[in-house]
Design a protein around this motif. Structure first.
Motif, PDB file in Angstrom:
ATOM      1  N   LYS A 212      53.138  67.930 -10.771  1.00  0.00           N
ATOM      2  CA  LYS A 212      52.610  69.227 -10.318  1.00  0.00           C
ATOM      3  C   LYS A 212      53.559  70.360 -10.705  1.00  0.00           C
ATOM      4  O   LYS A 212      53.129  71.419 -11.173  1.00  0.00           O
ATOM      5  CB  LYS A 212      52.395  69.204  -8.807  1.00  0.00           C
ATOM      6  CG  LYS A 212      51.235  68.335  -8.359  1.00  0.00           C
ATOM      7  CD  LYS A 212      51.050  68.419  -6.845  1.00  0.00           C
ATOM      8  CE  LYS A 212      49.855  67.587  -6.400  1.00  0.00           C
ATOM      9  NZ  LYS A 212      49.660  67.641  -4.919  1.00  0.00           N
ATOM     10  N   LYS A 215      53.487  71.220 -14.586  1.00  0.00           N
ATOM     11  CA  LYS A 215      52.417  72.125 -15.011  1.00  0.00           C
ATOM     12  C   LYS A 215      52.825  73.582 -14.789  1.00  0.00           C
ATOM     13  O   LYS A 215      52.585  74.449 -15.640  1.00  0.00           O
ATOM     14  CB  LYS A 215      51.138  71.815 -14.236  1.00  0.00           C
ATOM     15  CG  LYS A 215      50.487  70.496 -14.600  1.00  0.00           C
ATOM     16  CD  LYS A 215      49.199  70.292 -13.807  1.00  0.00           C
ATOM     17  CE  LYS A 215      48.532  68.966 -14.178  1.00  0.00           C
ATOM     18  NZ  LYS A 215      47.271  68.751 -13.407  1.00  0.00           N
ATOM     19  N   LYS A 216      53.457  73.814 -13.652  1.00  0.00           N
ATOM     20  CA  LYS A 216      53.910  75.168 -13.345  1.00  0.00           C
ATOM     21  C   LYS A 216      54.978  75.617 -14.334  1.00  0.00           C
ATOM     22  O   LYS A 216      54.937  76.753 -14.837  1.00  0.00           O
ATOM     23  CB  LYS A 216      54.464  75.207 -11.918  1.00  0.00           C
ATOM     24  CG  LYS A 216      55.038  76.551 -11.514  1.00  0.00           C
ATOM     25  CD  LYS A 216      55.638  76.482 -10.118  1.00  0.00           C
ATOM     26  CE  LYS A 216      56.305  77.805  -9.759  1.00  0.00           C
ATOM     27  NZ  LYS A 216      56.933  77.733  -8.393  1.00  0.00           N
ATOM     28  N   LYS A 218      55.485  74.537 -17.405  1.00  0.00           N
ATOM     29  CA  LYS A 218      54.895  74.737 -18.716  1.00  0.00           C
ATOM     30  C   LYS A 218      54.272  76.124 -18.815  1.00  0.00           C
ATOM     31  O   LYS A 218      54.404  76.819 -19.828  1.00  0.00           O
ATOM     32  CB  LYS A 218      53.846  73.664 -18.990  1.00  0.00           C
ATOM     33  CG  LYS A 218      54.418  72.334 -19.473  1.00  0.00           C
ATOM     34  CD  LYS A 218      53.305  71.389 -19.886  1.00  0.00           C
ATOM     35  CE  LYS A 218      53.875  70.108 -20.480  1.00  0.00           C
ATOM     36  NZ  LYS A 218      52.789  69.189 -20.919  1.00  0.00           N
TER      37      LYS A 218
END
Length: 227
Positions: A212, A215-216, A218
């Motif tokens: 999780k 993703k942030k 990236k």
């Protein structure tokens, strides 16, 4: 001014430190329960567990060292806003730890028993047999602890120390299950796989939390490249 008490700073330190302390406390409680269950299996199992545990902890020091380095590196880059470095470093250290776990597994199977004999004043076949089973179980699952140190220390370096408490709870559940349920049923074989079970139950929530956050990071890295 530097000597004045600052509540926000103290709150931040406690936010980081308390979950880490809880993680070690939870892990210790699980180990005590497992040790108690193993004590009921007889002196040979106790001696084998003690000797094999020391050897296992010696081999795990390599993962601990890399984990500490990872926590420092990710913390520095997180503070500098270098999110792409964090993602790349996790991938590289993950690969390195897996390769290291394979090498240490081979070393453990090769040199483990000669080292066990160093802890024994008199040869005892029952102790040697039980210790050998424990070392085999550890070697089979060393990749799980390799993953654990990568994820746990990465999240710790990023300041998400609540992940340590979550992982510690997973380890506690694994060890309690082995100690209270499986050890009375299948004996020392359950004790041999208590640590791998704890590692697996810690890896699962840590992996979910990290993916999780990845993703942030990236998205933040792409934003930095575009600005």
């Amino acid at each position: 001014d530097d000597r004045k008490f600052r509540f926000p700073l103290a709150k931040n330190i406690l936010y980081i430190g308390v979950p880490m302390g809880l993680q070690f406390s939870i892990t210790a409680i699980g180990s005590i329960l497992l040790q108690s269950a193993n004590n009921a299996l007889g002196t040979a199992c106790v001696a084998a567990f003690t000797a094999a545990m020391r050897i296992k902890m010696f081999f795990i020091c390599a993962f601990e060292s890399l984990g500490i380095a990872m926590a420092t590196y990710t913390g520095q880059n997180y503070g500098a806003g270098k999110y792409d470095r964090i993602i790349k470093s996790v991938k590289k250290i993950f690969t390195l730890n897996i390769l290291l776990s394979v090498a240490l597994s081979v070393a453990l199977l090769t040199a483990g028993m000669p080292i066990v004999r160093l802890f024994m004043t008199e040869p005892n076949e029952d102790v040697l047999f039980a210790a050998h089973k424990y070392l085999i179980a550890t070697a089979e699952c060393f990749s799980l602890v390799a993953v654990l140190f990568v994820l746990r220390n990465t999240l710790q370096g990023l300041g998400f120390t609540y992940a340590n408490a979550v992982a510690g709870a997973g380890e506690l559940i694994g060890r309690i299950s082995i100690a209270l349920i499986f050890t009375p049923l299948i004996g020392f074989n359950a004790v041999c796989y208590a640590a791998p079970a704890a590692w697996l139950l810690a890896d699962i929530p840590l992996a979910i939390i990290y993916l999780k956050k990845k993703k942030k990071f990236k998205a933040l890295a792409m934003r930095n490249m575009n600005t």
